[in-house]
Scaffold this active site. Structure first.
Site, mmCIF file in Angstrom:
data_model
loop_
_atom_site.group_PDB
_atom_site.id
_atom_site.type_symbol
_atom_site.label_atom_id
_atom_site.label_comp_id
_atom_site.label_asym_id
_atom_site.label_seq_id
_atom_site.Cartn_x
_atom_site.Cartn_y
_atom_site.Cartn_z
ATOM 1 N N LYS A 165 44.449 25.695 28.568
ATOM 2 C CA LYS A 165 44.513 25.339 27.091
ATOM 3 C C LYS A 165 45.683 25.154 26.580
ATOM 4 O O LYS A 165 46.023 24.018 25.759
ATOM 5 C CB LYS A 165 43.713 26.437 26.317
ATOM 6 C CG LYS A 165 42.348 26.591 26.779
ATOM 7 C CD LYS A 165 41.578 27.592 25.797
ATOM 8 C CE LYS A 165 42.167 29.029 26.123
ATOM 9 N NZ LYS A 165 41.731 30.053 27.321
ATOM 10 N N ARG B 282 51.151 32.486 37.538
ATOM 11 C CA ARG B 282 52.024 32.429 36.279
ATOM 12 C C ARG B 282 52.640 33.592 35.877
ATOM 13 O O ARG B 282 53.641 33.778 35.314
ATOM 14 C CB ARG B 282 50.802 32.110 34.910
ATOM 15 C CG ARG B 282 51.592 31.861 33.546
ATOM 16 C CD ARG B 282 50.512 31.295 32.442
ATOM 17 N NE ARG B 282 49.857 32.375 32.419
ATOM 18 C CZ ARG B 282 48.685 32.291 31.172
ATOM 19 N NH1 ARG B 282 48.262 30.909 30.866
ATOM 20 N NH2 ARG B 282 48.168 33.095 30.751
ATOM 21 N N ARG C 97 40.272 40.681 31.464
ATOM 22 C CA ARG C 97 40.174 39.467 30.502
ATOM 23 C C ARG C 97 39.037 38.653 30.704
ATOM 24 O O ARG C 97 38.244 38.180 29.774
ATOM 25 C CB ARG C 97 41.577 38.765 30.530
ATOM 26 C CG ARG C 97 42.618 39.376 29.621
ATOM 27 C CD ARG C 97 44.162 39.152 30.109
ATOM 28 N NE ARG C 97 44.431 37.861 30.202
ATOM 29 C CZ ARG C 97 45.294 36.970 30.791
ATOM 30 N NH1 ARG C 97 46.041 37.739 31.701
ATOM 31 N NH2 ARG C 97 45.725 35.625 30.524
HETATM 32 P P1 ADP Z 1 44.558 33.575 27.875
HETATM 33 O O1 ADP Z 1 43.711 32.750 27.447
HETATM 34 O O2 ADP Z 1 45.337 32.856 28.810
HETATM 35 O O3 ADP Z 1 44.124 34.858 28.160
HETATM 36 P P2 ADP Z 1 45.917 34.042 25.119
HETATM 37 O O4 ADP Z 1 47.167 33.563 24.953
HETATM 38 O O5 ADP Z 1 45.015 32.803 24.546
HETATM 39 O O6 ADP Z 1 45.618 33.832 26.682
HETATM 40 O O7 ADP Z 1 45.527 35.248 24.688
HETATM 41 C C1 ADP Z 1 46.150 36.593 25.048
HETATM 42 C C2 ADP Z 1 45.464 37.810 24.615
HETATM 43 O O8 ADP Z 1 45.936 37.728 23.051
HETATM 44 C C3 ADP Z 1 44.164 37.904 24.748
HETATM 45 O O9 ADP Z 1 43.729 38.558 26.072
HETATM 46 C C4 ADP Z 1 44.022 38.692 23.485
HETATM 47 O O10 ADP Z 1 44.153 40.214 23.742
HETATM 48 C C5 ADP Z 1 44.744 38.383 22.466
HETATM 49 N N1 ADP Z 1 43.938 37.391 21.611
HETATM 50 C C6 ADP Z 1 44.232 36.080 21.578
HETATM 51 N N2 ADP Z 1 43.396 35.436 20.670
HETATM 52 C C7 ADP Z 1 42.550 36.178 20.350
HETATM 53 C C8 ADP Z 1 41.427 36.385 19.534
HETATM 54 N N3 ADP Z 1 41.036 35.180 18.902
HETATM 55 N N4 ADP Z 1 40.597 37.357 19.254
HETATM 56 C C9 ADP Z 1 40.994 38.514 19.853
HETATM 57 N N5 ADP Z 1 42.077 38.784 20.774
HETATM 58 C C10 ADP Z 1 42.932 37.646 20.729
#
Ligand code: ADP
Length: 190
Positions: free
Chosen positions: A14, A128, A146
């Site tokens: 993404k 990564r 996750r």
């Molecule tokens: P990825 O999609 O690779 O897991 P992100 O950078 O999108 O990585 O998110 C990393 C972490 O940030 C998530 O595992 C979560 O803990 C937190 N996070 C991100 N966006 C949200 C959200 N919309 N709601 C709750 N937690 C979030």
């Protein structure tokens, strides 16, 4: 404004694709993960709060995330459109986003999902982790958690946007350029 939710499991690409689409269409890219990491790095109150959840691979509580997201959106009142990356991740986040955008006379024009099989993603994330320095990418049990969070809380959002006639799934396996083309084809028609 043309606003999209870029959707997909952890590691689906993404962030990479959002950067490319942002340039191509002059959009604002809001990544909740990036905003959290910025706050953690700068040791803000929000960062300290989010860190324990993120390090464990858990979602940050909805209320915290929704308030943060609204502040980010409000910084970009004159944008051509927004790419939401990593938000919404729960049904209540999706509902809150709809209410918030409707109040502004705006809407989500589509959720575009990068579809990639889970096994491939665990490999990608471990790779990564060797270079990203992200605490949640280094340990397979955190990565599995996750995916568990994704499968139990986030994957249902496909149905939420489908019910609005707004879900567009694309094949997320291929070269970066191929996937950008697939995304652009959907973006152009919504
Ligand atoms: P990825 O999609 O690779 O897991 P992100 O950078 O999108 O990585 O998110 C990393 C972490 O940030 C998530 O595992 C979560 O803990 C937190 N996070 C991100 N966006 C949200 C959200 N919309 N709601 C709750 N937690 C979030």
């Amino acid at each position: 404004m043309k606003n999209i939710v870029l959707f997909g499991p952890p590691g689906a690409g993404k962030g990479t694709q959002a950067d490319l689409l942002k340039e191509k269409y002059n959009l604002v890219h809001i990544s909740t993960g990036d905003v959290f990491r910025y706050n953690i790095k700068n040791k803000t109150e929000l960062g300290l709060l989010a860190k324990t959840f993120i390090d464990a691979g858990d979602l940050v509580p909805d209320e915290v995330t929704i308030n943060m997201l609204k502040e980010e959106v409000n910084k970009h009142a004159d944008a051509n459109g927004i790419i939401f990356d990593g938000f919404p991740r729960t049904q209540s986040q999706a509902e809150a986003l709809d209410v918030f955008l409707t109040e502004k006379g705006e809407q989500i024009n589509g959720m575009i999902a990068l579809e990639v099989a889970e096994d491939l993603l665990v490999e990608r994330l471990l790779e990564r982790g060797k270079v990203s320095g992200r605490s949640d990418d280094t340990d397979e049990s955190k990565i599995r958690n996750r995916f568990n969070e994704y499968n139990t809380k986030t994957a249902v959002l496909k149905d939420y946007y489908n019910a609005q006639g707004n879900y567009y799934g694309i094949n997320g396996v291929g070269s970066i350029d191929e996937i950008t083309i697939r995304l652009a084809q959907v973006f152009d028609k919504i």
